[in-house]
Motif scaffolding. Structure first.
Motif, PDB file in Angstrom:
ATOM      1  N   MET A   1       0.829  -1.209   0.000  1.00 16.10           N
ATOM      2  CA  MET A   1       0.000   0.000   0.000  1.00 16.10           C
ATOM      3  C   MET A   1       0.865   1.262   0.000  1.00 16.10           C
ATOM      4  N   ASP A   2       1.889   1.266   0.856  1.00 21.61           N
ATOM      5  CA  ASP A   2       2.774   2.428   0.935  1.00 21.61           C
ATOM      6  C   ASP A   2       3.475   2.673  -0.399  1.00 21.61           C
ATOM      7  N   GLU A   3       3.872   1.580  -1.053  1.00 22.15           N
ATOM      8  CA  GLU A   3       4.558   1.703  -2.340  1.00 22.15           C
ATOM      9  C   GLU A   3       3.616   2.299  -3.388  1.00 22.15           C
ATOM     10  N   LEU A   4       2.362   1.842  -3.391  1.00 26.30           N
ATOM     11  CA  LEU A   4       1.385   2.354  -4.353  1.00 26.30           C
ATOM     12  C   LEU A   4       1.110   3.832  -4.107  1.00 26.30           C
ATOM     13  N   LEU A   5       0.994   4.225  -2.846  1.00 24.53           N
ATOM     14  CA  LEU A   5       0.764   5.632  -2.525  1.00 24.53           C
ATOM     15  C   LEU A   5       1.959   6.492  -2.949  1.00 24.53           C
ATOM     16  N   GLU A   6       3.159   5.964  -2.747  1.00 31.26           N
ATOM     17  CA  GLU A   6       4.368   6.699  -3.133  1.00 31.26           C
ATOM     18  C   GLU A   6       4.419   6.886  -4.652  1.00 31.26           C
ATOM     19  N   LYS A   7       4.110   5.832  -5.379  1.00 31.21           N
ATOM     20  CA  LYS A   7       4.103   5.913  -6.840  1.00 31.21           C
ATOM     21  C   LYS A   7       3.013   6.871  -7.320  1.00 31.21           C
ATOM     22  N   SER A   8       1.893   6.857  -6.617  1.00 25.98           N
ATOM     23  CA  SER A   8       0.786   7.742  -6.976  1.00 25.98           C
ATOM     24  C   SER A   8       1.163   9.199  -6.776  1.00 25.98           C
ATOM     25  N   GLU A   9       1.927   9.463  -5.743  1.00 30.85           N
ATOM     26  CA  GLU A   9       2.398  10.831  -5.508  1.00 30.85           C
ATOM     27  C   GLU A   9       3.322  11.284  -6.642  1.00 30.85           C
ATOM     28  N   GLY A  10       4.134  10.343  -7.138  1.00 33.18           N
ATOM     29  CA  GLY A  10       5.010  10.662  -8.262  1.00 33.18           C
ATOM     30  C   GLY A  10       4.216  11.004  -9.509  1.00 33.18           C
ATOM     31  N   ALA A 145     -21.186   1.356   2.751  1.00 33.53           N
ATOM     32  CA  ALA A 145     -20.469   2.051   3.827  1.00 33.53           C
ATOM     33  C   ALA A 145     -20.624   1.309   5.142  1.00 33.53           C
ATOM     34  N   LEU A 146     -21.824   0.870   5.428  1.00 29.68           N
ATOM     35  CA  LEU A 146     -22.089   0.193   6.700  1.00 29.68           C
ATOM     36  C   LEU A 146     -21.283  -1.099   6.813  1.00 29.68           C
ATOM     37  N   GLN A 147     -21.336  -1.931   5.787  1.00 28.49           N
ATOM     38  CA  GLN A 147     -20.688  -3.235   5.882  1.00 28.49           C
ATOM     39  C   GLN A 147     -19.167  -3.138   5.783  1.00 28.49           C
ATOM     40  N   ARG A 148     -18.664  -2.319   4.858  1.00 25.39           N
ATOM     41  CA  ARG A 148     -17.206  -2.219   4.721  1.00 25.39           C
ATOM     42  C   ARG A 148     -16.588  -1.548   5.936  1.00 25.39           C
ATOM     43  N   HIS A 149     -17.207  -0.473   6.401  1.00 24.21           N
ATOM     44  CA  HIS A 149     -16.664   0.231   7.560  1.00 24.21           C
ATOM     45  C   HIS A 149     -16.758  -0.648   8.800  1.00 24.21           C
ATOM     46  N   GLY A 150     -17.792  -1.482   8.856  1.00 27.96           N
ATOM     47  CA  GLY A 150     -17.987  -2.343  10.027  1.00 27.96           C
ATOM     48  C   GLY A 150     -17.061  -3.535  10.069  1.00 27.96           C
ATOM     49  N   THR A 151     -16.787  -4.124   8.895  1.00 25.16           N
ATOM     50  CA  THR A 151     -15.997  -5.361   8.868  1.00 25.16           C
ATOM     51  C   THR A 151     -14.569  -5.154   8.386  1.00 25.16           C
ATOM     52  N   GLY A 152     -14.289  -4.000   7.833  1.00 27.51           N
ATOM     53  CA  GLY A 152     -12.937  -3.727   7.356  1.00 27.51           C
ATOM     54  C   GLY A 152     -12.837  -3.795   5.849  1.00 27.51           C
ATOM     55  N   TYR A 153     -11.847  -3.099   5.310  1.00 25.91           N
ATOM     56  CA  TYR A 153     -11.655  -3.005   3.866  1.00 25.91           C
ATOM     57  C   TYR A 153     -10.552  -3.936   3.399  1.00 25.91           C
ATOM     58  N   PRO A 154     -10.851  -4.839   2.446  1.00 25.18           N
ATOM     59  CA  PRO A 154      -9.791  -5.665   1.870  1.00 25.18           C
ATOM     60  C   PRO A 154      -8.733  -4.777   1.217  1.00 25.18           C
ATOM     61  N   GLU A 155      -7.493  -5.153   1.321  1.00 23.01           N
ATOM     62  CA  GLU A 155      -6.407  -4.340   0.765  1.00 23.01           C
ATOM     63  C   GLU A 155      -6.571  -4.142  -0.734  1.00 23.01           C
ATOM     64  N   LEU A 157      -9.295  -3.915  -2.469  1.00 24.00           N
ATOM     65  CA  LEU A 157     -10.313  -2.902  -2.735  1.00 24.00           C
ATOM     66  C   LEU A 157      -9.732  -1.501  -2.597  1.00 24.00           C
ATOM     67  N   VAL A 158      -8.959  -1.286  -1.547  1.00 24.97           N
ATOM     68  CA  VAL A 158      -8.360   0.032  -1.321  1.00 24.97           C
ATOM     69  C   VAL A 158      -7.372   0.366  -2.435  1.00 24.97           C
ATOM     70  N   LYS A 159      -6.586  -0.614  -2.842  1.00 25.20           N
ATOM     71  CA  LYS A 159      -5.630  -0.383  -3.934  1.00 25.20           C
ATOM     72  C   LYS A 159      -6.361  -0.057  -5.235  1.00 25.20           C
ATOM     73  N   ASP A 160      -7.468  -0.750  -5.474  1.00 25.25           N
ATOM     74  CA  ASP A 160      -8.251  -0.481  -6.684  1.00 25.25           C
ATOM     75  C   ASP A 160      -8.824   0.933  -6.662  1.00 25.25           C
ATOM     76  N   ILE A 161      -9.216   1.401  -5.485  1.00 30.25           N
ATOM     77  CA  ILE A 161      -9.738   2.761  -5.342  1.00 30.25           C
ATOM     78  C   ILE A 161      -8.643   3.776  -5.685  1.00 30.25           C
ATOM     79  N   ILE A 162      -7.445   3.552  -5.177  1.00 26.49           N
ATOM     80  CA  ILE A 162      -6.327   4.456  -5.460  1.00 26.49           C
ATOM     81  C   ILE A 162      -6.042   4.490  -6.956  1.00 26.49           C
ATOM     82  N   LYS A 163      -6.012   3.314  -7.569  1.00 28.38           N
ATOM     83  CA  LYS A 163      -5.725   3.251  -9.008  1.00 28.38           C
ATOM     84  C   LYS A 163      -6.839   3.903  -9.827  1.00 28.38           C
TER      85      LYS A 163
END
Length: 204
Positions: A1-10, A145-155, A157-163
């Motif tokens: 995740m950190d690597e993807l965020l760093e690349k995204s900043e670039g 929002a209810l289910q994801r926030h309640g049970t947690g976000y798969p990594e 899914l979050v990476k796909d959102i960033i991309k």
């Protein structure tokens, strides 16, 4: 995740330089579109900060705002009537605010057909078809929002959102490049995309 965020900043850093050139002229149509591109750019930066802080629900909500700002940027430049553009640029008031209510996002995309670049319109359509329902659920406190926030976000899914956000950012950069009137800047978008392909959706 950190690597993807760093690349995204670039990626964002390279695209942000486009805004240093400024728009080709001071017409209401160009300035209105330029400002909305800047709004979309700000949303993309905010999304990455929210992800960095672990605020994934809010990050997904802001992606809808990013998409809407990008759509409006294209619509203002390619499809809005002169009156609509002038209303948008009028001093903020109750009257100008009410005049800004239409068209909605879906209508803007429809009005772009045959006026904006075909590939850009197709990408907006595909994004809306795939993401819109879920994004609305997050924005309006629905089941996603209810289910994801309640049970947690798969990594993944979050990476796909960033991309996905980076994909919208790329379209924003292309629109901004067109607004500079500098063909060399427009041509450079493809080079930047290729250089940062690891942090972009596969379709780009």
């Amino acid at each position: 995740m950190d690597e993807l965020l760093e690349k995204s900043e670039g990626l964002s850093s390279e695209f942000s330089r486009i805004f240093e050139y400024g728009p080709i002229d001071e017409s209401n149509r160009v300035i209105a579109s330029w400002v909305m591109c800047s709004v979309a750019l700000e949303h993309s930066a905010s999304l990455r900060q929210l992800v960095l802080n672990g605020n994934y629900t809010s990050a997904i909500c802001i992606m809808r705002s990013q998409f809407e700002a990008l759509t409006r940027a294209l619509w203002l430049f390619y499809a809005a009537s002169n009156q609509k553009v002038d209303n948008t640029m009028a001093l903020l008031s109750e009257r100008s605010q009410n005049a800004d209510q239409k068209p909605n996002n879906s209508e803007m995309i429809t009005k772009l057909e045959g006026k904006a670049p075909e590939q850009a319109v197709q990408m907006l359509k595909e994004f809306r078809d795939i993401q819109w329902k879920a994004l609305n659920s997050y924005v309006h406190g629905g089941i996603h929002a209810l289910q994801r926030h309640g049970t947690g976000y798969p990594e993944k899914l979050v990476k796909d959102i960033i991309k996905s956000s980076n994909g919208l950012l790329t379209m924003t950069a292309m629109m901004a490049a067109i607004l500079t009137g500098n063909k060399l800047i427009v041509q450079d978008i493809s080079r930047i995309q290729l250089k940062h392909k690891d942090c972009l959706p596969v379709l780009l």
